[in-house]
Design a protein around this motif. Structure first.
Motif, mmCIF file in Angstrom:
data_model
loop_
_atom_site.group_PDB
_atom_site.id
_atom_site.type_symbol
_atom_site.label_atom_id
_atom_site.label_comp_id
_atom_site.label_asym_id
_atom_site.label_seq_id
_atom_site.Cartn_x
_atom_site.Cartn_y
_atom_site.Cartn_z
ATOM 1 N N LEU A 132 -70.866 56.433 -26.992
ATOM 2 C CA LEU A 132 -71.383 57.406 -27.952
ATOM 3 C C LEU A 132 -72.163 56.705 -29.059
ATOM 4 C CD1 LEU A 132 -68.124 59.509 -28.361
ATOM 5 C CD2 LEU A 132 -70.123 60.134 -26.996
ATOM 6 N N ALA A 133 -73.152 57.386 -29.589
ATOM 7 C CA ALA A 133 -73.874 56.866 -30.752
ATOM 8 C C ALA A 133 -72.910 56.737 -31.927
ATOM 9 C CB ALA A 133 -75.029 57.790 -31.108
ATOM 10 N N PRO A 134 -72.989 55.645 -32.683
ATOM 11 C CA PRO A 134 -72.006 55.415 -33.756
ATOM 12 C C PRO A 134 -72.242 56.230 -35.022
ATOM 13 C CG PRO A 134 -73.564 53.605 -33.667
ATOM 14 C CD PRO A 134 -73.901 54.503 -32.511
ATOM 15 N N LEU A 135 -73.448 56.756 -35.200
ATOM 16 C CA LEU A 135 -73.753 57.476 -36.435
ATOM 17 C C LEU A 135 -74.084 58.925 -36.086
ATOM 18 C CD1 LEU A 135 -74.135 57.197 -39.488
ATOM 19 C CD2 LEU A 135 -76.535 56.645 -39.068
ATOM 20 N N THR A 136 -73.231 59.857 -36.510
ATOM 21 C CA THR A 136 -73.418 61.264 -36.150
ATOM 22 C C THR A 136 -73.164 62.171 -37.341
ATOM 23 O OG1 THR A 136 -71.097 61.496 -35.455
ATOM 24 C CG2 THR A 136 -72.717 60.864 -33.763
ATOM 25 N N THR A 137 -73.731 63.359 -37.259
ATOM 26 C CA THR A 137 -73.485 64.365 -38.286
ATOM 27 C C THR A 137 -73.678 65.749 -37.701
ATOM 28 O OG1 THR A 137 -74.008 65.062 -40.555
ATOM 29 C CG2 THR A 137 -75.861 64.550 -39.130
ATOM 30 N N PHE A 138 -72.975 66.723 -38.283
ATOM 31 C CA PHE A 138 -73.174 68.137 -37.949
ATOM 32 C C PHE A 138 -73.262 68.896 -39.260
ATOM 33 C CE2 PHE A 138 -71.513 72.440 -37.103
ATOM 34 C CZ PHE A 138 -72.464 72.857 -36.182
ATOM 35 N N ARG A 139 -74.370 69.615 -39.431
ATOM 36 C CA ARG A 139 -74.593 70.382 -40.655
ATOM 37 C C ARG A 139 -74.784 71.844 -40.287
ATOM 38 N NH1 ARG A 139 -74.219 66.993 -45.376
ATOM 39 N NH2 ARG A 139 -73.923 64.990 -44.341
ATOM 40 N N LYS A 140 -73.925 72.683 -40.803
ATOM 41 C CA LYS A 140 -74.019 74.124 -40.552
ATOM 42 C C LYS A 140 -74.298 74.836 -41.867
ATOM 43 C CE LYS A 140 -71.399 78.090 -38.811
ATOM 44 N NZ LYS A 140 -70.244 78.534 -37.986
ATOM 45 N N VAL A 141 -75.421 75.559 -41.918
ATOM 46 C CA VAL A 141 -75.796 76.318 -43.105
ATOM 47 C C VAL A 141 -75.471 77.778 -42.835
ATOM 48 C CG1 VAL A 141 -77.661 76.970 -44.656
ATOM 49 C CG2 VAL A 141 -77.633 74.687 -43.632
ATOM 50 N N ALA A 142 -74.558 78.337 -43.624
ATOM 51 C CA ALA A 142 -74.135 79.726 -43.448
ATOM 52 C C ALA A 142 -73.758 80.297 -44.808
ATOM 53 C CB ALA A 142 -72.956 79.808 -42.482
ATOM 54 N N LYS A 143 -73.570 81.598 -44.851
ATOM 55 C CA LYS A 143 -73.245 82.239 -46.129
ATOM 56 C C LYS A 143 -71.811 81.947 -46.549
ATOM 57 C CE LYS A 143 -76.694 85.899 -45.745
ATOM 58 N NZ LYS A 143 -76.975 87.359 -45.727
ATOM 59 N N ARG A 144 -70.941 81.686 -45.562
ATOM 60 C CA ARG A 144 -69.576 81.267 -45.855
ATOM 61 C C ARG A 144 -69.351 79.904 -45.229
ATOM 62 N NH1 ARG A 144 -68.425 86.526 -43.741
ATOM 63 N NH2 ARG A 144 -67.559 85.549 -41.874
ATOM 64 N N ARG A 145 -68.457 79.138 -45.805
ATOM 65 C CA ARG A 145 -68.197 77.812 -45.258
ATOM 66 C C ARG A 145 -67.509 77.902 -43.907
ATOM 67 N NH1 ARG A 145 -65.037 72.702 -48.150
ATOM 68 N NH2 ARG A 145 -65.435 71.215 -46.475
ATOM 69 N N TYR A 146 -66.539 78.833 -43.807
ATOM 70 C CA TYR A 146 -65.793 78.972 -42.566
ATOM 71 C C TYR A 146 -66.002 80.360 -41.964
ATOM 72 C CZ TYR A 146 -63.329 74.750 -44.053
ATOM 73 O OH TYR A 146 -63.021 73.465 -44.459
ATOM 74 N N ASP A 147 -65.779 80.432 -40.659
ATOM 75 C CA ASP A 147 -65.768 81.710 -39.941
ATOM 76 C C ASP A 147 -67.017 82.539 -40.208
ATOM 77 O OD1 ASP A 147 -64.881 83.659 -38.269
ATOM 78 O OD2 ASP A 147 -63.353 84.472 -39.614
ATOM 79 N N ASP A 148 -68.162 81.961 -39.954
ATOM 80 C CA ASP A 148 -69.417 82.680 -40.166
ATOM 81 C C ASP A 148 -70.447 82.211 -39.136
ATOM 82 O OD1 ASP A 148 -71.157 84.468 -41.273
ATOM 83 O OD2 ASP A 148 -71.559 83.323 -43.092
ATOM 84 N N ILE A 149 -71.426 83.055 -38.917
ATOM 85 C CA ILE A 149 -72.538 82.719 -38.034
ATOM 86 C C ILE A 149 -73.528 81.864 -38.812
ATOM 87 C CG2 ILE A 149 -74.466 83.676 -36.708
ATOM 88 C CD1 ILE A 149 -72.742 86.178 -36.296
ATOM 89 N N SER A 150 -74.024 80.833 -38.175
ATOM 90 C CA SER A 150 -74.919 79.922 -38.881
ATOM 91 C C SER A 150 -76.313 80.509 -39.056
ATOM 92 C CB SER A 150 -75.012 78.593 -38.133
ATOM 93 O OG SER A 150 -75.604 78.780 -36.860
ATOM 94 N N SER A 151 -76.933 80.180 -40.160
ATOM 95 C CA SER A 151 -78.358 80.445 -40.328
ATOM 96 C C SER A 151 -79.153 79.315 -39.687
ATOM 97 C CB SER A 151 -78.709 80.542 -41.818
ATOM 98 O OG SER A 151 -78.003 81.590 -42.435
ATOM 99 N N VAL A 152 -78.666 78.099 -39.888
ATOM 100 C CA VAL A 152 -79.259 76.898 -39.298
ATOM 101 C C VAL A 152 -78.127 75.926 -38.977
ATOM 102 C CG1 VAL A 152 -80.720 74.876 -39.702
ATOM 103 C CG2 VAL A 152 -81.435 77.085 -40.580
ATOM 104 N N ALA A 153 -78.228 75.273 -37.837
ATOM 105 C CA ALA A 153 -77.282 74.206 -37.502
ATOM 106 C C ALA A 153 -78.080 72.982 -37.074
ATOM 107 C CB ALA A 153 -76.342 74.642 -36.388
ATOM 108 N N VAL A 154 -77.669 71.826 -37.586
ATOM 109 C CA VAL A 154 -78.341 70.564 -37.278
ATOM 110 C C VAL A 154 -77.284 69.555 -36.856
ATOM 111 C CG1 VAL A 154 -79.806 68.703 -38.128
ATOM 112 C CG2 VAL A 154 -80.122 71.031 -39.003
ATOM 113 N N ALA A 155 -77.463 68.968 -35.691
ATOM 114 C CA ALA A 155 -76.584 67.888 -35.234
ATOM 115 C C ALA A 155 -77.449 66.682 -34.896
ATOM 116 C CB ALA A 155 -75.785 68.316 -34.012
ATOM 117 N N ALA A 156 -76.987 65.509 -35.269
ATOM 118 C CA ALA A 156 -77.775 64.297 -35.016
ATOM 119 C C ALA A 156 -76.864 63.163 -34.584
ATOM 120 C CB ALA A 156 -78.559 63.896 -36.259
ATOM 121 N N ALA A 157 -77.386 62.319 -33.719
ATOM 122 C CA ALA A 157 -76.678 61.122 -33.273
ATOM 123 C C ALA A 157 -77.686 59.976 -33.191
ATOM 124 C CB ALA A 157 -76.045 61.367 -31.909
#
Length: 464
Positions: free
Chosen positions: A351-376
């Motif tokens: 696996l790539a050693p440097l990863t991130t997942f960013r979810k932009v939504a109106k609530r932090r939890y239990d919400d549908i994302s407006s934008v999601a970004v994952a990178a490795a």
């Protein structure tokens, strides 16, 4: 083949004559077990929560699920416990007693759902003994309409351990019921993959369900009906998990099962799980189902794209392997052929050693994302040698940010390179205006996600 039935609160209840589209909630309420309620009919509120006996190795794990989503037929041969079966007015369960004495019941409409989610956490096998051992995220799928969260929290944190002789605690030491091979009018649960594929070949228009967290919403809110339903949630060949030469995850494993089994093996997925819907949904939703729906705003696809995942697709003609980047062909459309289903997901190693997942939504939890970004990223001697970035919410399908990947590869992993790449990332996809966000906001959030990752990275110079 035995007559279809569900064991509810220790009593066998026949399924014969129950329409195939009847969900478990309506079935239970039809039995007079009206503690569970319909609040939203889409798995958002948890008022319908019940406990199901699920396999945990050779033992049983009490697992809360949204009864409003799962078809009653899909619980054939299973054991279900409702709030009425957890305790009674004359013999309150510890969860019920704590909620009562601390004022956590409020109006009471949602209390039975809270009771079931809290009881499942009360019986979690690896829960430490004593107060303050309760994981509050266990009830993140339960909504209190009276805003009584503080007394509910206090009740949860006051719970100790099950007492000797607790029947539900003792039930954990023996195996959960095996999934029944089911045949009802318009519904089938096959014994194995060969039977599942034969059914799909026989019924090419069949709807395949596993956790039914997507199809259940369609049936409840939009009145959708299937000509034939094939439930694959317990097909053994779809429930594998291996971390040997590749990480392979069976398509019918629930997200909670995958989360427990993988632990920190795949750090990027470990970042995704807590932000994916609620625990109640993750207890039913499957990886194959999430990808098979081809939603452009699903949380898993961006992460799996960043991990260079491939899908194993099975049919009576055999298996074929398709890169996830080639799987989505249009809005809610995939390369799946009639009679074909997702067998497993494969993630290459190392696996790539440097990863991130960013979810932009109106609530932090239990919400549908407006934008999601994952990178490795693979970074060697300070230079990005390989970049993979997956995006959700900015096109008709989940996509790879190919231009941004090219802008990073071969460049030093520095703030200047990140700034240039963030500008490129803001132009990826074809974002639109809708009720969740504007196109301009989505574009801005893409670039911001990359900048924020850099700013928050404890060791930006990652070298392997």
């Amino acid at each position: 083949m035995p007559d279809p039935q569900i064991t509810v609160n220790g009593q066998s209840r026949p399924l014969a004559g129950v329409p195939v589209h009847t969900n478990a909630l309506d079935f239970l309420r039809g039995l007079g077990l009206t503690g569970a309620k319909e609040g939203c009919a889409e798995g958002e509120c948890g008022a319908c929560a019940v406990m199901v006996a699920r396999p945990d190795g050779d033992r049983t794990r009490w697992t809360p699920v949204n009864a409003c989503l799962v078809p009653a037929a899909a619980l054939d041969g299973q054991e279900v416990v409702t709030a009425e079966g957890i305790g009674s007015p004359g013999d309150l369960h510890p969860v019920q007693a704590e909620l009562a004495v601390r004022g956590g019941s409020q109006c009471g409409y949602c209390t039975p759902g809270f009771v079931c989610s809290m009881a499942a956490e009360f019986y979690r096998p690896d829960r430490a003994a004593g107060p303050d051992s309760f994981d509050l995220h266990a009830i993140d799928g339960n909504l209190c309409r009276c805003t009584g969260y503080r007394p509910i929290r206090d009740a949860a944190l006051a719970l100790g351990s099950p007492a000797p002789g607790d029947v539900l605690a003792e039930r954990r030491s023996s195996p959960a019921p095996a999934a029944a091979a089911t045949r009802l009018d318009g519904f089938a649960r096959p014994r194995d993959l060969a039977e599942a594929l034969a059914l799909l070949a026989e019924h090419p228009d069949a709807t395949v369900v596993a956790g039914s967290t997507d199809w259940g919403v369609e049936a409840n809110l939009r009145g959708r009906r299937a000509s034939y339903v094939v439930a694959v949630d317990r097909v053994p060949e779809l429930r594998v998990l291996s971390t040997d030469e590749v990480v392979e995850i069976g398509a019918a494993l629930t997200l909670s099962e995958a989360e427990r089994a993988l632990g920190d093996t795949v750090p990027l997925l470990a970042q995704v799980w807590p932000l994916f819907a609620s625990r109640l949904i993750r207890n039913s939703a499957t990886i194959g189902g999430n990808l098979g729906t081809a939603s452009p705003i699903g949380d898993l696809a961006p992460a799996l794209l960043a991990l260079d995942a491939t899908l194993v697709l099975a049919s009576t003609d055999g298996d074929r392997e398709v890169p996830l980047a080639d799987f989505f062909t249009g809005y809610r459309e995939t390369v799946l052929r009639p009679g074909e289903l997702v067998r497993s997901i494969r993630i290459p190693l190392p696996l790539a050693p440097l990863t991130t997942f960013r979810k932009v939504a109106k609530r932090r939890y239990d919400d549908i994302s407006s934008v999601a970004v994952a990178a490795a990223l693979d970074v060697l001697d300070g230079t990005v040698v390989r970049a993979r970035i997956g995006l959700g919410g900015v096109a008709a399908t989940p996509i790879r940010a190919l231009a941004t990947e090219a802008a990073l590869e071969g460049r030093p992993w520095t703030s200047a390179s990140v700034e240039e790449a963030a500008t490129v990332l803001a132009g990826e996809g074809t974002p639109i205006d809708d009720q969740r966000a504007s196109a301009a906001y989505r574009s801005a959030m893409l670039g911001t996600a990359l900048r924020a990752w850099w700013a928050e990275s404890a060791e930006p110079e990652v070298v392997r």
